[in-house]
Design a protein around this motif. Structure first.
Motif, PDB file in Angstrom:
ATOM      1  N   VAL A 195      38.810  37.913  20.746  1.00 37.96           N
ATOM      2  CA  VAL A 195      40.218  38.053  20.364  1.00 37.96           C
ATOM      3  C   VAL A 195      41.049  36.937  20.995  1.00 37.96           C
ATOM      4  CG1 VAL A 195      42.286  39.471  20.650  1.00 37.96           C
ATOM      5  CG2 VAL A 195      40.130  40.533  19.938  1.00 37.96           C
ATOM      6  N   GLN A 243      52.062  33.205  10.541  1.00 37.90           N
ATOM      7  CA  GLN A 243      51.070  33.524  11.564  1.00 37.90           C
ATOM      8  C   GLN A 243      51.690  34.068  12.842  1.00 37.90           C
ATOM      9  OE1 GLN A 243      48.507  33.795   9.629  1.00 37.90           O
ATOM     10  NE2 GLN A 243      47.119  32.788  11.069  1.00 37.90           N
ATOM     11  N   GLY A 284      51.589  37.951  13.501  1.00 42.95           N
ATOM     12  CA  GLY A 284      50.242  38.443  13.756  1.00 42.95           C
ATOM     13  C   GLY A 284      49.727  38.046  15.127  1.00 42.95           C
ATOM     14  N   GLU A 334      48.947  40.788  18.141  1.00 41.54           N
ATOM     15  CA  GLU A 334      47.628  40.875  18.773  1.00 41.54           C
ATOM     16  C   GLU A 334      47.723  40.619  20.276  1.00 41.54           C
ATOM     17  OE1 GLU A 334      44.226  42.303  18.569  1.00 41.54           O
ATOM     18  OE2 GLU A 334      44.792  41.576  16.568  1.00 41.54           O
ATOM     19  N   GLU A 337      49.014  43.683  21.884  1.00 46.32           N
ATOM     20  CA  GLU A 337      47.978  44.715  21.975  1.00 46.32           C
ATOM     21  C   GLU A 337      47.035  44.459  23.149  1.00 46.32           C
ATOM     22  OE1 GLU A 337      44.389  46.490  19.205  1.00 46.32           O
ATOM     23  OE2 GLU A 337      46.208  45.763  18.213  1.00 46.32           O
ATOM     24  N   ARG A 347      36.625  35.062   6.610  1.00 46.52           N
ATOM     25  CA  ARG A 347      37.618  35.557   7.559  1.00 46.52           C
ATOM     26  C   ARG A 347      38.186  36.892   7.100  1.00 46.52           C
ATOM     27  NH1 ARG A 347      40.054  34.033  11.959  1.00 46.52           N
ATOM     28  NH2 ARG A 347      42.272  34.419  12.349  1.00 46.52           N
ATOM     29  N   SER A 348      38.272  37.824   8.040  1.00 47.66           N
ATOM     30  CA  SER A 348      38.749  39.163   7.707  1.00 47.66           C
ATOM     31  C   SER A 348      40.271  39.233   7.639  1.00 47.66           C
ATOM     32  CB  SER A 348      38.261  40.165   8.752  1.00 47.66           C
ATOM     33  OG  SER A 348      38.915  39.949   9.995  1.00 47.66           O
ATOM     34  N   GLY A 349      40.929  38.257   8.228  1.00 44.64           N
ATOM     35  CA  GLY A 349      42.374  38.319   8.334  1.00 44.64           C
ATOM     36  C   GLY A 349      42.837  38.882   9.649  1.00 44.64           C
ATOM     37  N   HIS A 350      41.907  39.309  10.507  1.00 43.56           N
ATOM     38  CA  HIS A 350      42.243  39.863  11.819  1.00 43.56           C
ATOM     39  C   HIS A 350      41.724  38.928  12.900  1.00 43.56           C
ATOM     40  CE1 HIS A 350      43.482  43.613   9.982  1.00 43.56           C
ATOM     41  NE2 HIS A 350      42.342  43.664   9.322  1.00 43.56           N
TER      42      HIS A 350
END
Length: 554
Positions: free
Chosen positions: A346, A395, A398, A402, A405, A528-531
Motif C-alpha cells: 500500500v 488521484q 484516493g 488511503e 486509512e 490494475r484494480s483501481g485500489h
C-alpha cells in the motif's frame, strides 16, 4: 509494565503512538523534489527552497494551519455605527501564514527571475506551501497568475505588477497605494453559468472610454479571497464579455461598490474565505480588448490550472509523508505496520503515485520557461497542462483516503492533519474547471491546434526503448488521439492514459530505474484494480519506500 496500586488513578501510559511529523525540512527530506528541480534548470533556487522547506515542515507552521482552520473567517457587513464595511475578519494565524508564504516569493519568483527554470522554482515553492496549508495557496496562486492577464494591458501591467510582486503581505483594508504588499483575486462564477463563463450576466457600462473606466452591476456566486486588494472579473457589454480589474478599496479610502452577501460554508479549504457578492456600479478598468474577456483570461487560467495540478501533488506528498511516518513507528501484531507485506505494498504504491505526479507537474512548469524559445514546448504545455490538472485532481482524493486509512481511527479525528487533507483533497478537481470541463479542454486543444498531438507524442518518445510496456502505450495513444479530437465521449479514458504514459516517460528519463520499472509494471502492464496496494509481486518495494521516507526512516 507499571502496575497501579489501589490509590493510583492513572489507567495507562501512552505507548505505540508515533507522534507528530514536525520540525523537519520538507525540501531537504524530499529527494525526488530536489532531483526534479535540478532536472528542469532550477537548481539555483536550492537555497530558497531549503529555507522554505524548513518553514513548511516546522511545528510552528503546523500549529498556525491548525488554528487558521479552527477559527474560521467571519464576514462583518457593518461597523457598530451602522456603516457598511464589507470586511472579512481572519485569525492572526492566517495572516502569519500569508506573510511567510509571500516572503518566500511563491507568488512572484517566476516573474522576477530572468534565468532558466524560474517557473519551475516557483512551482516547487507552490508544491511546498501546499504541504503546509492549502487555504493560503489560493490567494498566492491567483496573485501569481494575475500577472499573465494584466500583461494584456501595458499601462495596467506597468502600474500594478511592481505592487503585486512585492515579497510582503499586508492585511490592512486600505487603498493599494497605502500598503506594503498586495494580493489579487478572481470573481468569475455566476449562479446560472458555473464553468460556462459565456453565460455571464453581470453588466458593464463605460463611464470614461478614453481611460478605459467602467461600472459593473451584477452578482458573482463564488468570489474567493474577497478581501483581495485587486481582483479580476468578467462582465457583459455591448460588444460581448470583457475582462476587468477592480480595486478592493478606492483611492480615497472607501470600499469599492460591492456588497458581500455571505461566506460559503465549504467542506474544505475552510481557512480561506469565499463569498457571494453583489456589484453595485463597481468601479473597474477594462483589461485587454473589449468583448474578448474570456480570451484575455486564457493565459491566467492556464497558470492556475497548472498550479492546481502542482498543489494536488503537494497535498499528496504531505499525505504520503504522514503515512510513511505513522506506519514506520506504529506496531501491530508484533511488527511495524510498514514491515507487514500488505501494508508495504500500500505505502509503496502511494509513494509511486506521489512521485510520478511531482515529475508531471514540474515538467509542465518547465514548458512555461521554454515556450518562447521552442514552439513544441508551448504546444506540449497547451495539451498536457489540462491532462495533468485532470489526473492530479482525480488521484489526490484516493491517495489521501488511503493514507488516512493507514492511520486507522487517529487519522479521522479533526485534530490530526490527515482529516484536513481529506476534506481538502476533492476541491482542486472543482476549481478552475471540473473533470469534464478539463477533458473538453484537451479535446479543444487537439481540434484548434492539431500539432499538439505530435508535440505530446514526441515528448513520450524521448523514453522510447526504455520499456516495451511504454512503447506499446505510445503506439496505442498515437492511434487514439485523432479519435479523441472527433469524439469527446472517450475523453476521460484517453486523458487518463495520456497522463499515465507521460508520467512513465518522465520517470524512465529522470527517476531511478527501479521506480520507473515498478511504475510501468503496475500502471501499464498489470491489470490494475483501481485500489492502491494491489501490486504485482517482485517489485522493489523497500527501495521505493526508503527513497520517499521523511526523517526518522522507514
Amino acid at each position: 509494565m507499571h502496575m497501579p496500586d489501589a490509590g493510583d488513578h492513572a489507567t495507562h501510559e501512552v505507548t505505540n503512538q508515533p507522534g507528530d511529523l514536525a520540525d523537519y525540512n520538507a525540501y531537504g527530506a524530499d529527494i525526488a523534489l530536489q532531483q526534479a528541480v535540478a532536472a528542469f534548470d532550477a537548481a539555483w533556487a536550492g537555497p530558497l527552497l531549503t529555507e522554505t522547506g524548513a518553514v513548511v515542515g516546522s511545528a510552528r507552521v503546523q500549529d498556525l494551519a491548525r488554528s487558521a482552520n479552527r477559527f474560521l473567517p467571519e464576514l462583518v457587513t457593518h461597523d457598530r455605527f451602522g456603516h457598511r464595511v464589507d470586511r472579512i475578519e481572519l485569525h492572526p494565524a492566517w495572516h502569519e501564514l500569508m506573510g511567510l508564504c509571500f516572503a518566500s516569493k511563491a507568488h512572484s519568483l517566476a516573474w522576477e527571475e530572468r534565468r532558466p527554470g524560474a517557473q519551475v522554482a516557483r512551482a516547487a515553492l507552490s508544491f511546498l506551501w501546499n504541504q503546509a496549508e492549502n487555504g493560503i495557496c489560493c490567494p498566492m496562486g491567483m496573485t501569481f497568475a494575475s500577472v499573465a492577464a494584466l500583461r494584456h494591458d501595458e499601462d495596467l501591467a506597468a502600474y500594478w505588477e511592481p505592487l503585486l510582486l512585492r515579497p510582503t503581505y499586508d492585511p490592512r483594508p486600505l487603498p493599494a497605494e497605502q500598503k506594503t504588499g498586495l494580493t489579487a483575486g478572481m470573481a468569475m462564477t455566476e449562479k446560472q453559468g458555473g464553468s460556462d463563463l459565456r453565460a455571464t450576466q453581470t453588466w458593464a457600462r463605460p463611464t470614461d472610454k478614453a481611460r478605459r473606466r467602467w461600472l459593473l452591476t451584477g452578482h458573482k456566486w463564488f468570489f474567493s479571497v474577497p478581501q483581495s486588494d485587486v481582483f479580476l472579473t468578467l462582465a457583459r457589454g455591448e460588444r460581448g464579455i470583457s475582462c476587468f480589474l477592480a480595486r478592493g478599496w478606492l483611492e480615497g479610502g472607501a470600499r469599492n461598490r460591492l456588497q458581500l452577501q455571505r461566506l460559503k460554508d465549504k467542506c474544505g479549504n475552510r481557512s480561506n474565505a469565499s463569498s457571494e457578492v453583489e456589484f453595485r456600479d463597481l468601479e473597474a478598468d477594462l483589461v485587454g480588448e473589449e468583448g474578448r474577456g474570456i480570451r484575455t483570461l486564457i493565459e491566467m487560467a492556464h497558470l492556475t490550472r497548472l498550479d492546481f495540478a502542482i498543489g494536488s501533488a503537494g497535498l499528496m506528498r504531505q499525505a504520503v509523508a504522514q503515512a510513511l511516518h505513522h506506519t514506520s513507528h506504529r506496531r501491530a501484531f508484533q511488527k511495524r505496520l510498514i514491515d507487514q507485506a500488505i501494508m508495504t505494498k500500500v505505502v509503496a504504491d502511494l509513494v509511486m503515485e506521489s512521485e510520478a505526479m511531482l515529475w508531471l507537474g514540474l515538467r509542465l512548469a518547465a514548458t512555461l520557461d521554454r515556450e518562447r524559445e521552442a514552439e513544441e514546448e508551448r504546444l506540449l504545455g497547451r495539451i498536457a497542462t489540462p491532462v495533468a490538472k485532470y489526473w492530479a485532481c482525480k488521484q489526490a482524493p484516493g491517495v489521501v483516503a488511503e493514507a488516512l486509512e493507514c492511520h486507522g481511527g487517529n487519522g479521522f479525528i479533526e485534530t490530526h492533519l490527515m482529516a484536513r487533507l481529506y476534506r481538502e483533497a476533492p476541491l482542486n478537481g472543482i476549481w478552475e474547471g471540473s473533470g469534464n470541463v478539463i477533458c473538453l479542454d484537451v479535446v479543444r486543444a487537439l481540434q484548434r491546434e492539431p500539432d499538439c498531438a505530435a508535440a505530446f507524442l514526441n515528448e513520450l518518445r524521448l523514453a522510447r526503448g526504455a520499456s516495451p510496456l511504454l512503447d506499446r502505450e505510445i503506439g496505442a495513444l498515437a492511434d487514439v488521439l485523432p479519435d479523441l479530437a472527433r469524439n469527446e465521449g472517450i475523453a476521460r479514458w484517453v486523458v487518463e492514459r495520456m497522463a499515465v504514459a507521460l508520467q512513465a516517460s518522465l520517470l524512465f528519463r529522470h527517476a531511478p530505474s527501479p521506480l520507473a520499472e515498478a511504475f510501468a509494471q503496475s500502471r501499464l502492464g498489470y491489470r490494475r484494480s483501481g485500489h492502491f496496494g494491489a501490486l504485482p509481486d517482485g517489485l522493489p518495494l523497500r527501495q521505493l519506500i526508503e527513497r520517499a521516507a521523511p526523517p526518522g526512516g522507514a
